[in-house]
Design an enzyme around this catalytic site. Sequence first.
Site, PDB file in Angstrom:
ATOM      1  N   ASP A   1       0.969  -0.863   0.056  1.00  0.00           N
ATOM      2  CA  ASP A   1       0.313   0.041  -0.064  1.00  0.00           C
ATOM      3  C   ASP A   1       0.949   1.294  -0.150  1.00  0.00           C
ATOM      4  O   ASP A   1       1.836   1.017   0.477  1.00  0.00           O
ATOM      5  CB  ASP A   1      -0.782   0.399   1.195  1.00  0.00           C
ATOM      6  CG  ASP A   1      -2.077   0.687   0.954  1.00  0.00           C
ATOM      7  OD1 ASP A   1      -3.393   0.311   0.868  1.00  0.00           O
ATOM      8  OD2 ASP A   1      -1.961   2.291   1.119  1.00  0.00           O
TER       9      ASP A   1
ATOM     10  N   VAL B   1       1.597   1.872  -7.004  1.00  0.00           N
ATOM     11  CA  VAL B   1       0.734   0.837  -8.066  1.00  0.00           C
ATOM     12  C   VAL B   1       0.897   1.204  -9.487  1.00  0.00           C
ATOM     13  O   VAL B   1       1.520   1.112 -10.713  1.00  0.00           O
ATOM     14  CB  VAL B   1      -0.183  -0.299  -7.761  1.00  0.00           C
ATOM     15  CG1 VAL B   1      -0.185  -1.308  -6.385  1.00  0.00           C
ATOM     16  CG2 VAL B   1      -1.240   0.657  -8.370  1.00  0.00           C
TER      17      VAL B   1
ATOM     18  N   ASN C   1      -5.948  -5.120  -6.362  1.00  0.00           N
ATOM     19  CA  ASN C   1      -6.714  -4.442  -5.559  1.00  0.00           C
ATOM     20  C   ASN C   1      -6.895  -3.205  -5.000  1.00  0.00           C
ATOM     21  O   ASN C   1      -8.020  -2.065  -5.718  1.00  0.00           O
ATOM     22  CB  ASN C   1      -7.043  -5.137  -3.824  1.00  0.00           C
ATOM     23  CG  ASN C   1      -7.582  -4.379  -3.335  1.00  0.00           C
ATOM     24  OD1 ASN C   1      -9.545  -4.631  -3.526  1.00  0.00           O
ATOM     25  ND2 ASN C   1      -7.690  -3.327  -2.205  1.00  0.00           N
TER      26      ASN C   1
ATOM     27  N   TYR D   1     -13.723   5.972 -14.394  1.00  0.00           N
ATOM     28  CA  TYR D   1     -13.459   4.748 -13.568  1.00  0.00           C
ATOM     29  C   TYR D   1     -14.387   3.358 -14.614  1.00  0.00           C
ATOM     30  O   TYR D   1     -13.844   2.466 -14.269  1.00  0.00           O
ATOM     31  CB  TYR D   1     -14.231   4.867 -12.474  1.00  0.00           C
ATOM     32  CG  TYR D   1     -14.000   4.051 -11.346  1.00  0.00           C
ATOM     33  CD1 TYR D   1     -12.996   4.070 -10.514  1.00  0.00           C
ATOM     34  CD2 TYR D   1     -15.544   3.172 -11.250  1.00  0.00           C
ATOM     35  CE1 TYR D   1     -13.117   3.115  -9.459  1.00  0.00           C
ATOM     36  CE2 TYR D   1     -15.396   2.341 -10.234  1.00  0.00           C
ATOM     37  CZ  TYR D   1     -14.030   2.111  -8.978  1.00  0.00           C
ATOM     38  OH  TYR D   1     -14.308   1.244  -8.144  1.00  0.00           O
TER      39      TYR D   1
ATOM     40  N   LYS E   1     -12.176  -0.452 -15.710  1.00  0.00           N
ATOM     41  CA  LYS E   1     -12.515  -0.998 -14.730  1.00  0.00           C
ATOM     42  C   LYS E   1     -13.298  -1.826 -15.937  1.00  0.00           C
ATOM     43  O   LYS E   1     -12.780  -2.933 -15.943  1.00  0.00           O
ATOM     44  CB  LYS E   1     -13.771  -1.334 -14.019  1.00  0.00           C
ATOM     45  CG  LYS E   1     -13.310   0.005 -12.596  1.00  0.00           C
ATOM     46  CD  LYS E   1     -12.537  -0.825 -11.938  1.00  0.00           C
ATOM     47  CE  LYS E   1     -11.951  -0.441 -10.227  1.00  0.00           C
ATOM     48  NZ  LYS E   1     -10.927  -0.931  -9.477  1.00  0.00           N
TER      49      LYS E   1
HETATM   50  N1  NAD Z   1     -15.670   0.303  -2.078  1.00  0.00           N
HETATM   51  C1  NAD Z   1     -16.708  -0.061  -3.188  1.00  0.00           C
HETATM   52  O1  NAD Z   1     -17.967   0.748  -2.888  1.00  0.00           O
HETATM   53  C2  NAD Z   1     -15.913  -0.429  -4.565  1.00  0.00           C
HETATM   54  C3  NAD Z   1     -16.586  -1.019  -5.337  1.00  0.00           C
HETATM   55  C4  NAD Z   1     -16.912  -1.193  -6.427  1.00  0.00           C
HETATM   56  C5  NAD Z   1     -15.067  -1.969  -6.660  1.00  0.00           C
HETATM   57  N2  NAD Z   1     -13.935  -1.542  -5.700  1.00  0.00           N
HETATM   58  C6  NAD Z   1     -12.346  -1.607  -5.590  1.00  0.00           C
HETATM   59  O2  NAD Z   1     -12.043  -2.014  -4.757  1.00  0.00           O
HETATM   60  C7  NAD Z   1     -10.837  -1.518  -5.007  1.00  0.00           C
HETATM   61  C8  NAD Z   1     -10.890  -1.458  -3.401  1.00  0.00           C
HETATM   62  O3  NAD Z   1     -11.941  -0.298  -3.228  1.00  0.00           O
HETATM   63  P1  NAD Z   1     -11.363   0.557  -1.352  1.00  0.00           P
HETATM   64  O4  NAD Z   1     -12.974   0.468  -1.348  1.00  0.00           O
HETATM   65  O5  NAD Z   1     -11.162  -1.008   0.102  1.00  0.00           O
HETATM   66  O6  NAD Z   1     -10.837   1.470  -1.519  1.00  0.00           O
HETATM   67  P2  NAD Z   1     -10.613   2.017   0.206  1.00  0.00           P
HETATM   68  O7  NAD Z   1      -9.879   3.743  -0.654  1.00  0.00           O
HETATM   69  O8  NAD Z   1     -11.010   2.120   1.225  1.00  0.00           O
HETATM   70  O9  NAD Z   1      -8.813   1.723  -0.233  1.00  0.00           O
HETATM   71  C9  NAD Z   1      -7.787   1.327  -0.765  1.00  0.00           C
HETATM   72  C10 NAD Z   1      -6.406   1.484  -0.769  1.00  0.00           C
HETATM   73  O10 NAD Z   1      -6.051   0.799  -1.948  1.00  0.00           O
HETATM   74  C11 NAD Z   1      -4.884   1.917  -1.512  1.00  0.00           C
HETATM   75  N3  NAD Z   1      -3.921   2.879  -2.606  1.00  0.00           N
HETATM   76  C12 NAD Z   1      -4.445   3.465  -3.683  1.00  0.00           C
HETATM   77  N4  NAD Z   1      -3.874   4.422  -4.174  1.00  0.00           N
HETATM   78  C13 NAD Z   1      -2.778   3.545  -4.273  1.00  0.00           C
HETATM   79  C14 NAD Z   1      -1.818   3.022  -5.204  1.00  0.00           C
HETATM   80  N5  NAD Z   1      -1.572   3.236  -5.980  1.00  0.00           N
HETATM   81  N6  NAD Z   1      -0.985   1.924  -4.400  1.00  0.00           N
HETATM   82  C15 NAD Z   1      -0.790   1.959  -3.543  1.00  0.00           C
HETATM   83  N7  NAD Z   1      -2.075   2.005  -2.377  1.00  0.00           N
HETATM   84  C16 NAD Z   1      -3.110   2.123  -3.182  1.00  0.00           C
HETATM   85  C17 NAD Z   1      -4.959   2.790  -0.107  1.00  0.00           C
HETATM   86  O11 NAD Z   1      -3.990   3.441   0.328  1.00  0.00           O
HETATM   87  C18 NAD Z   1      -6.299   2.331   0.487  1.00  0.00           C
HETATM   88  O12 NAD Z   1      -5.702   1.717   1.229  1.00  0.00           O
HETATM   89  C19 NAD Z   1     -10.328  -0.502  -5.569  1.00  0.00           C
HETATM   90  O13 NAD Z   1      -9.621  -0.991  -6.832  1.00  0.00           O
HETATM   91  C20 NAD Z   1     -11.830  -0.334  -5.955  1.00  0.00           C
HETATM   92  O14 NAD Z   1     -12.126   0.391  -7.430  1.00  0.00           O
HETATM   93  C21 NAD Z   1     -14.880  -0.576  -4.546  1.00  0.00           C
END
Ligand code: NAD
Length: 253
Positions: free
Chosen positions: A37, A64, A90, A156, A160
Amino acid sequence: MRRLENKVAIVTGSGSGIGKEIATAYAKEGAKVIIADFAEEAMNQTVSELTDDGHEAMGVKVNVAVSAEVDQMVDKAIERFGRVDILVNNAGVGDNMQAAANVKDDTWDRVININLNGVMYAMRKVIPHFQENGRGTIVNMASITGLTGGRGGLAYTAVKHAVVGMTKNVASHYGPENIRCNAIAPAQVQTGFSASMDNVDTFGMEAATRGTNLMPRAGTVGDIANIALFFASEESAYVNGVTLAADAGWSAY
Ligand SMILES: NC(=O)c1ccc[n+]([C@@H]2O[C@H](COP(=O)([O-])OP(=O)(O)OC[C@H]3O[C@@H](n4cnc5c(N)ncnc54)[C@H](O)[C@@H]3O)[C@@H](O)[C@H]2O)c1
């Protein structure tokens, strides 16, 4: 025997949210986990929680969106644990729901760099290692916006969809070498994700949330981690190239 006994798993974006829950679920099933992270404090906190509970975990600070850092992430995992068996792509950020007419260049670039390029960098690096080992599993975090048209902003939705396509491509090309690549497409999950958006595009938000009243409920991080566990384990040995909608049937309407 636990479901991921002695497996080594890299989970990007596992300092918080869905990624943290996936890493925790994997650790409980016997995996050694790499908490990758760019939020260092959250990363260290997750590592402490896991190691305090008797699990093996290592933190790797990584953005990433930077290819060299992703390469180092995989190298460090192999250095510490000898191998990598599972990669979960993720880490991701939102696009402030910017509709096509309102896309800002910096938002577009950020979303492409993190949510799309980051996934490619990690797969490009880990696949040769999986080929050497004769096996490996990738789980990509897509979104319901990767399967539908109007549920997010333009950037987005674009990335995706690309993740869904890359998932099929990798499964198709490397499946014969015992490498599997599947994706999860969550609808709405309660994490810090939406709170991290600012300056939200009102038009895009209104358009993207039409019909959300038809969603039976929001998902939990546990709902998503269960799927990630299935995809990482041998229980899904015959599943490759699939993107599974996790939305309580919302997109089935
Ligand atoms: N929460 C939702 O409703 C939802 C829905 C569909 C898809 N997603 C996908 O799920 C995944 C996780 O989302 P979440 O809801 O847990 O988000 P979140 O913001 O709670 O967690 C995301 C994590 O990724 C880390 N991160 C962000 N950019 C980064 C980078 N460049 N390098 C390394 N780490 C990085 C952040 O520090 C954080 O710890 C994402 O890919 C998001 O697109 C989320």
